[in-house]
Design an enzyme around this catalytic site. Structure first.
Site, PDB file in Angstrom:
ATOM      1  N   ARG A   1       0.829  -1.214   0.000  1.00 23.32           N
ATOM      2  CA  ARG A   1       0.000   0.000   0.000  1.00 23.32           C
ATOM      3  C   ARG A   1       0.859   1.258   0.000  1.00 23.32           C
ATOM      4  NH1 ARG A   1      -2.250  -3.917  -0.927  1.00 23.32           N
ATOM      5  NH2 ARG A   1      -4.224  -4.689  -0.107  1.00 23.32           N
TER       6      ARG A   1
ATOM      7  N   SER B   1     -11.512  -1.237   2.484  1.00 26.01           N
ATOM      8  CA  SER B   1     -10.648  -1.499   3.639  1.00 26.01           C
ATOM      9  C   SER B   1     -10.153  -0.187   4.236  1.00 26.01           C
ATOM     10  CB  SER B   1      -9.448  -2.355   3.218  1.00 26.01           C
ATOM     11  OG  SER B   1      -9.879  -3.629   2.780  1.00 26.01           O
TER      12      SER B   1
ATOM     13  N   GLU C   1      -5.649   3.012   5.952  1.00 24.08           N
ATOM     14  CA  GLU C   1      -5.331   2.915   4.533  1.00 24.08           C
ATOM     15  C   GLU C   1      -5.949   4.059   3.746  1.00 24.08           C
ATOM     16  OE1 GLU C   1      -6.266  -0.313   0.967  1.00 24.08           O
ATOM     17  OE2 GLU C   1      -5.828  -1.036   2.986  1.00 24.08           O
TER      18      GLU C   1
END
Length: 336
Positions: A163, A235, A332
């Site tokens: 990420r 998410s 995130e």
């Protein structure tokens, strides 16, 4: 072509469905559009608002939001073994996956049904079911707002990680992605070892591209809420990566704890969703925000929540996990 909007309602442009406004929003097609926008110094404050699927607005935005709308897909080269494909930043990512599957091209099928635009894929290095965007990306085309020049970064220069990418660090606020190039394969290379994928694929008759795409789509739809019904950004938390010794100690206490390989062999990736669940937060809600009852990684707007309420609730989830396991889970989602 540039299309401009002022004092625009952002509710339909962010998947969390928080009610904030932006002073100005500019839709653009090409790097030349961006050059004209930044030619005289450009806006003092700006950011890219692509599909609005990985962002949480906590206040009205007083700068300029830039939204890519070019949506072309072009095969640059195909030698019968692999194909090099150029994808404009405004292409819906899942449309690209369908495009590849329909042409028998392997490499991104495990990334089916991830919301958002192709231009956002390298920023976050999107990933799911054992695959990441970096596995397919060969280069990224961008416009530098500080030099007014177009540049191309090879994948190795993008500093992809879990990420992570250079676009979240050194090039943040200095570059706008206009297109990506991805390398796909004509050779079957199924990756089925994550979650329920192998079982769902087998139930559909075996590891074909179409079966894998349909299996992953079904799994995601069963676990994840539809943003049209309950606002969310997918998410909300990253899976934490910890030292192997930490993971081993936790496994002694919780033998059923999932653990996955990390890029660094001395570390282990843990499942944030499992940690949140075992911390007693799955399905938990406070006021207008909650943890989704089927996927603990997802926070949901239960109706009318503000960005500030979502952030406060996220901190409560992080606190619960920290108190139970001594593990910090990071967000995130891009928070503005």
């Amino acid at each position: 072509m540039i299309r401009e909007y002022t004092d625009i309602d952002l509710t339909p442009r962010n998947s969390f469905r928080v009610r904030q406004r932006a002073a100005r929003l500019v839709e653009f097609d090409t790097a030349d559009d961006l050059r004209s926008l930044f030619a005289d110094g450009g806006p003092a404050r700006w950011t890219v608002l692509s599909g609005g699927n990985n962002i949480l607005f906590t206040r009205d935005y007083d700068g300029v939001l830039l939204t890519p709308v070019a949506c072309g897909i072009e095969t640059l080269d195909d030698d019968g073994c692999t194909a090099l494909v150029r994808v404009d930043a405004g292409v819906e990512w899942d449309d690209l996956v369908e495009w590849a599957v329909a042409r028998g091209l392997w490499g991104i099928e495990n990334l089916s049904l991830i919301p958002g635009k192709a231009g956002a894929a390298p920023v976050q290095n999107i990933g799911a079911y054992g695959c990441e965007a970096k596995d397919a990306i060969e280069r990224v085309h961008l416009f530098r707002t500080d030099t007014l020049r177009e540049e191309t970064l090879e994948a190795a220069a993008c500093r992809f990680g879990y990420r992570e990418s250079i676009f979240k660090h050194e090039l943040r606020g200095r570059a706008v992605i206009t297109a990506i190039e991805i390398r796909l394969s004509h050779t079957a290379a199924p990756k089925l070892g994550y979650g329920d994928v192998e079982r769902e694929v087998a139930a559909r008759g075996g590891a074909t591209l179409r079966n894998i795409r349909e299996a992953i789509t079904a799994i995601r739809r069963a676990k994840l809420p539809d943003p049209a019904e309950r606002g969310n950004a997918g998410s909300f938390f990253k899976n934490p990566v910890v030292d192997r010794s930490v993971a081993d100690a936790l496994s002694d206490s919780w033998p059923d704890m999932p653990r996955y390989p990390a890029a660094d062999p001395s570390k282990v990736k843990l499942a944030a969703g499992w940690l949140i669940d075992r911390a007693g937060m799955k399905g938990y809600a406070e006021g207008r925000v909650g943890v989704h009852e089927r996927q603990a990684l997802v926070l949901v707007n239960l109706g009318g929540a503000t960005g500030g309420e979502v952030i406060a609730f996220a901190r409560r989830v992080q606190q619960a996990v920290g108190e139970r396991f001594g593990i910090a889970i990071d967000t995130e989602v891009n928070i503005l």
